[in-house]
Design an enzyme around this catalytic site. Structure first.
Site, PDB file in Angstrom:
ATOM      1  N   GLY A  28      -0.829   6.800  -9.897  1.00 32.21           N
ATOM      2  CA  GLY A  28      -0.332   6.352 -10.835  1.00 32.21           C
ATOM      3  C   GLY A  28       0.974   6.821 -11.325  1.00 32.21           C
ATOM      4  N   ASN A 102     -10.767  10.744 -12.700  1.00 31.61           N
ATOM      5  CA  ASN A 102     -10.692   9.566 -12.762  1.00 31.61           C
ATOM      6  C   ASN A 102     -11.539   9.494 -12.181  1.00 31.61           C
ATOM      7  OD1 ASN A 102      -9.940   8.780  -8.673  1.00 31.61           O
ATOM      8  ND2 ASN A 102      -9.765   7.679 -10.186  1.00 31.61           N
ATOM      9  N   GLY A 103     -11.620   7.329 -12.654  1.00 33.01           N
ATOM     10  CA  GLY A 103     -12.690   6.632 -12.327  1.00 33.01           C
ATOM     11  C   GLY A 103     -13.514   5.705 -13.873  1.00 33.01           C
TER      12      GLY A 103
END
Ligand code: AMP
Length: 445
Positions: A28, A102-103
């Site tokens: 990212g 995250n997800g």
């Protein structure tokens, strides 16, 4: 996408989080942030940009304490305002907390609407904010019970680190969609999305966080307490192996480079081609191209060179140059390519832009034949679990047959690795149901 890190009971935890995020920058590049705790309060710095541009030595000094959590945000089509950067910090009746995630929570709209009806005010478009509200509004007394309460209401993919002032909580969804590993560092612990972070900071990998597991790190406790809050299942994201993760990381307990090399070997077995040279699209196709070359005995050459300095801040090129945008990043070595029959390896085709421009570039450089081989099956479905795959209509393999796509990108032939071949590269074909391959086979949960 995105990367998360949590550091517990380690001196200069903020700095350790910073280096961990630096090693996971590939996950990212839009924004980064760190929250540290000195035991009395949380200190948070977050901004848009790359890790090295956000944190100076002076700023890192303000991230006091021996506990820290951090996040790298991947650019999506959504809001890119600073508000959507993580950690998400909140003051609530039990004190202060910060969360990194995250997800994607798949029931976020439903939960958000329920919360809004009950008077919640949202500051961001992030699904992570749902959890903050659920924790703050929970009837439970302790943060631990509130987290469990909140997580049981959320569905989808999450690898999470939550920091209170004195405790750190780590959780992974019951399917283990996104990776999350645990390591020891001196007297403390580090959790991170990828093991490459441990290698940089000198931490020793212990194990992966189990799907459905919650870990509680508490001062004075030698080891974290583990609770299985939801039953353990497995639907791990196979795309981590194909594209996201760094080759030196072990993801879901398997080395990424090794998996990619095997994908290339399988590709050569399934889809042989008569050629003079195997050329990877750098960097994503390198390991698979080496595997293809090993298996086919066709020589490997780095026939395309990558410019590593093309970043997000690059001045928008003029229309004329934009059409050749890939040339800013990739450049062929003409001497090697001229009059050669090439097998070109890349990891995936999404919208088809990259492959089309690469084939043109190689033809302009004098290639006699260009055979595209892709080390994953055609991407035909969007991802709802945290991968930035475009909508179905934008995925070129949905719009065209293989022959049509081959002529669209201008290649002499185009072929993809089968799902069976992909599974064999990672482990066994019998592992079929333990990996999420929804982007290829449409089997969501
Ligand atoms: P496209 O040009 O849209 O076909 O994109 C294909 C290229 O994007 C390949 O070279 C991949 O390495 C890379 N890629 C695949 N998946 C992603 C993703 N989710 N985000 C960014 N790049 C990707």
């Amino acid at each position: 996408m995105c990367a998360v890190v949590g550091v517990f009971n380690v001196e200069n935890a903020g700095k350790i989080a910073y280096f961990s995020l630096f090693s996971m920058q590939h996950r990212g590049q839009e924004a980064s942030g760190i929250s540290s705790s000195d035991g009395n309060r949380l200190h948070t710095i977050k901004d848009r940009g790359l890790v090295t541009s956000i944190f100076s030595e002076d700023k890192l000094k303000t991230l006091k304490g021996n506990m820290a959590i951090g996040h790298n945000r991947y650019s999506t089509a959504g809001d890119d305002s600073i508000l959507d950067a993580q950690p998400v910090f909140a003051r609530y009746d039990l004190g202060e907390m910060s969360i990194v995630h995250n997800g994607n929570f798949t029931n976020r709209e439903e939960v958000r609407n329920q919360l809004i009806k009950r008077g919640a005010i949202f500051q961001t478009f992030m699904d992570t904010e749902n959890l903050i509200h659920l924790i703050a509004k929970s009837d439970e007394d302790k943060l631990l019970d509130r987290i469990i309460d909140g997580l049981k209401k959320m569905e989808g993919a999450y690898s999470l680190v939550i920091s209170g002032k004195k405790k750190m909580f780590v959780a992974r969804d019951p399917y283990g969609f996104r990776p999350l590993s645990l390591a020891k560092l001196n007297d403390g612990y580090v959790v991170a999305s990828e093991t490459c972070a441990f290698d940089l900071i000198g931490a020793e990998y212990i194990r992966d966080i189990k799907p459905g597991e919650l870990l509680i790190f508490e001062k004075g406790e030698k080891e974290p307490t583990s609770m299985q809050i939801l039953p353990e299942k497995s639907y791990k994201c196979i795309f981590e192996y194909i594209y996201f993760a760094r080759p030196d990381s072990d993801i879901f307990e398997k080395n990424v480079y090794e998996a990619r090399e095997k994908m290339g070997m399988e590709l050569a077995k399934e889809l042989p081609v008569d050629a003079d040279m195997v050329v990877p699209v750098p960097d994503s196709g390198v390991a698979s191209a080496l595997g293809y070359s090993k298996e086919s005995k066709i020589p490997f050459e780095l026939g395309i060179v990558r410019n590593h300095y093309v970043g997000r801040t690059f001045i928008e090129p003029t229309q004329e140059i934009r059409n050749l945008k890939v040339k800013l990043k990739l450049s062929p070595i003409k001497k090697f390519i001229r009059d050669k029959k090439l097998v070109v390896i890349d990891d995936s085709i999404v919208r088809g832009t990259t492959s089309k421009q690469i084939v043109k570039m190689l033809r302009d450089a004098g290639a006699k034949e260009v055979h595209m081989r892709i080390s994953s099956p055609p991407t035909v479905n969007p991802c709802f679990y945290g991968v930035d795959t475009p909508d179905s209509e934008e995925l070129i393999s949905n719009k065209m047959s293989n022959d049509e796509l081959c002529s669209y990108i201008g290649a002499d032939s185009l072929a993809y690795l089968s799902i069976g071949g992909l599974l064999r590269s990672i482990g066994k074909e019998s592992d079929n149901n333990s990996y999420c391959k929804a982007c290829f086979d449409g089997k969501y949960l």
